[in-house]
Design a protein around this motif. Sequence first.
Motif, PDB file in Angstrom:
ATOM      1  N   MET A  69      41.205  34.198  39.037  1.00 45.04           N
ATOM      2  CA  MET A  69      42.507  34.701  39.491  1.00 45.04           C
ATOM      3  C   MET A  69      43.530  33.583  39.706  1.00 45.04           C
ATOM      4  N   ASN A  70      44.775  33.854  39.273  1.00 49.48           N
ATOM      5  CA  ASN A  70      45.931  33.012  39.566  1.00 49.48           C
ATOM      6  C   ASN A  70      45.849  31.612  38.959  1.00 49.48           C
TER       7      ASN A  70
ATOM      8  N   PHE B 212      42.071  37.595  50.375  1.00 43.03           N
ATOM      9  CA  PHE B 212      43.311  37.427  49.604  1.00 43.03           C
ATOM     10  C   PHE B 212      44.524  37.731  50.471  1.00 43.03           C
TER      11      PHE B 212
ATOM     12  N   VAL C 170      45.673  35.122  53.174  1.00 44.69           N
ATOM     13  CA  VAL C 170      46.530  33.990  52.801  1.00 44.69           C
ATOM     14  C   VAL C 170      47.975  34.282  53.208  1.00 44.69           C
TER      15      VAL C 170
ATOM     16  N   GLU D 203      53.368  34.875  36.307  1.00 48.37           N
ATOM     17  CA  GLU D 203      52.775  35.119  37.623  1.00 48.37           C
ATOM     18  C   GLU D 203      53.021  33.944  38.554  1.00 48.37           C
ATOM     19  N   GLU D 204      52.858  32.732  38.033  1.00 48.75           N
ATOM     20  CA  GLU D 204      53.019  31.547  38.885  1.00 48.75           C
ATOM     21  C   GLU D 204      54.405  31.487  39.522  1.00 48.75           C
TER      22      GLU D 204
ATOM     23  N   VAL E 296      54.554  34.077  42.353  1.00 46.35           N
ATOM     24  CA  VAL E 296      53.761  33.700  43.526  1.00 46.35           C
ATOM     25  C   VAL E 296      54.487  32.623  44.327  1.00 46.35           C
TER      26      VAL E 296
ATOM     27  N   THR F 280      46.720  38.026  43.294  1.00 47.58           N
ATOM     28  CA  THR F 280      47.344  37.067  44.216  1.00 47.58           C
ATOM     29  C   THR F 280      48.729  37.515  44.666  1.00 47.58           C
TER      30      THR F 280
ATOM     31  N   SER G 242      48.466  40.817  46.850  1.00 52.50           N
ATOM     32  CA  SER G 242      47.851  40.536  48.150  1.00 52.50           C
ATOM     33  C   SER G 242      48.794  39.745  49.048  1.00 52.50           C
ATOM     34  N   ALA G 243      49.548  38.827  48.445  1.00 55.09           N
ATOM     35  CA  ALA G 243      50.505  38.047  49.232  1.00 55.09           C
ATOM     36  C   ALA G 243      51.588  38.956  49.809  1.00 55.09           C
TER      37      ALA G 243
ATOM     38  N   THR H 185      43.965  45.739  44.198  1.00 54.36           N
ATOM     39  CA  THR H 185      45.386  45.768  44.534  1.00 54.36           C
ATOM     40  C   THR H 185      45.755  47.055  45.253  1.00 54.36           C
TER      41      THR H 185
END
Length: 556
Positions: free
Chosen positions: A83-84, A162, A165, A412-413, A416, A448, A451-452, A474
């Motif tokens: 993941m991520n 997750f 965090v 995605e990065e 996030v 990620t 969940s964040a 999710t």
Amino acid sequence: MNRSDKMIKGLEKAPHRSLLFALGMTREEMKRPLIGVVNSANEIVPGHMHLDIIARAVKDGVRMAGGTPMEFPTIGVCDGLAMNHEGMKMSLPSRELIADSIEISATAVPFDGLVFIPNCDKIVPGMLMAMLRLNIPSIMISGGPMLPGKFEGKTIDLITVFEGVGKVKIGSMTEAELERMEECACPGCGSCAGMFTANSMNCLSEALGLSLPGNGTIPAPTSARIRLAKDAGMQVMSLVEKNIRPRDIVTEKSVANGVTVDMALGCSTNTVLHLPAIFREAELDLTLDIFDEISRKTPNLCRLSPAGPHHIADLHEAGGIPAVMNELAASGRIDLEVMTVTGRTLGQNLEALQPRILRPEVIRTVAEPYSKEGGIAILKGNLALDGAVVKQSAVAPEMMQRTGTARVFESEEEAVTAIMGKKIKAGDVVVIRNEGPVGGPGMREMLTPTSAISGLGLGGEVALLTDGRFSGGTRGAAIGHISPEAAEGGIIGLVQEGDLIKIDIPGRSLELLVDEAELEKRRRNWKPYPKEIRSSILRRYSRMASSAAKGAVTKI
């Protein structure tokens, strides 16, 4: 005549027999049906670290029933560990490689029957694809679900970590507390404890009749799981004797049963990718429309993590998949005449088991469901002309209908970083594009960012849209599989920062509130987002992958 006779019998097969003698096989073993045991055991995936024990039990069962087992491996990716980062790009393509590798091994050696031992994420659908492609008498026995963890008197799982965090980011949990939590969330072997993708697919393999009752829910660390593995090893011999094949079991009626159970359980949105891919191997067409049609008339009976507090171990205690199917059958929602790997019909199985709901807080009745509709909804509109998917059973009521402001990210990065940097606020619609099967490539799973968002306390205020996909873990207004994807010229590629997006889950609608004249102007200026693809596997997958609406399978 056994299928394996073409490799063993006759004067000209003396060299072949010589190689079997080199394996330590006796002439008596060569006379018996050869059963391939496909084992995805490894020391990477917690759900697979005990599969050597399951395989040994399967082989014991095969021998007890008069067969000769021959074990061979395949690969497995743990989505949690992938993941991520760039590793997640490999997860969905691994499904195709798993199916292909099994086809190669089981064609090179003409087995009379096969036992498939998967447990996690893409391994289960990959093996089911191979099972239906080969159409040899077969049975599946998974490694079983992980037990939930315990932390400060509360039941937890991987998703709790997750989301932890995000809680650390807003100060509602300390880093020291998170460190203690991460040590006990996943207490041992098995597929992660909630109704995530692996357990969804293991439960559905049972609902489809391709595995024995209990396959989806008997916990991994129990002796009952080992006994079930022995039963599976014995039962494949009966399937060989009666020549009952996977395509005798998987028919249009059993497909409808599987999707109905999917909706009642509130399974992972990934089932909308995997079931079409699996049934395609049986030359059955499963469109997104079927999911929505069945969802509208199937009540949601279970709210398992991440949608609710219960886990797969609770579902097992409550009566498991047989209890769910029996409850659905009582109202005519399940076809009882379909064949199963027991050699009996589903109706005969249920009659023998006499299942009942033992914990009504875990499995509700059709008369008093969590909701009148199933766990998954298919949305369409100008933003998703071919469809998008959301786990509506895990969406907060206030997010079922919402108009919000687009916040656009090309990966995605990027998203996030913005979420963790607290740059996303209530009312925003986070759009992550260029993460589809072609554009990703590989259609990454995005646990990620979701969940964040939940951990930051924005699960009831912020939606997330993507042409990628989401974990079965999710929750929230996370709408994925948007098709066509950005790389294929989909409207998601034309969304600009500040645009308004209207989400209407009950109305099954997903609309970008931009007029057609403006969209046409944007189309003329649109160019595919540039990405350097260094991996040869991902280059091939990007060229060959179909739309998410068609299961993201490789085109033939």
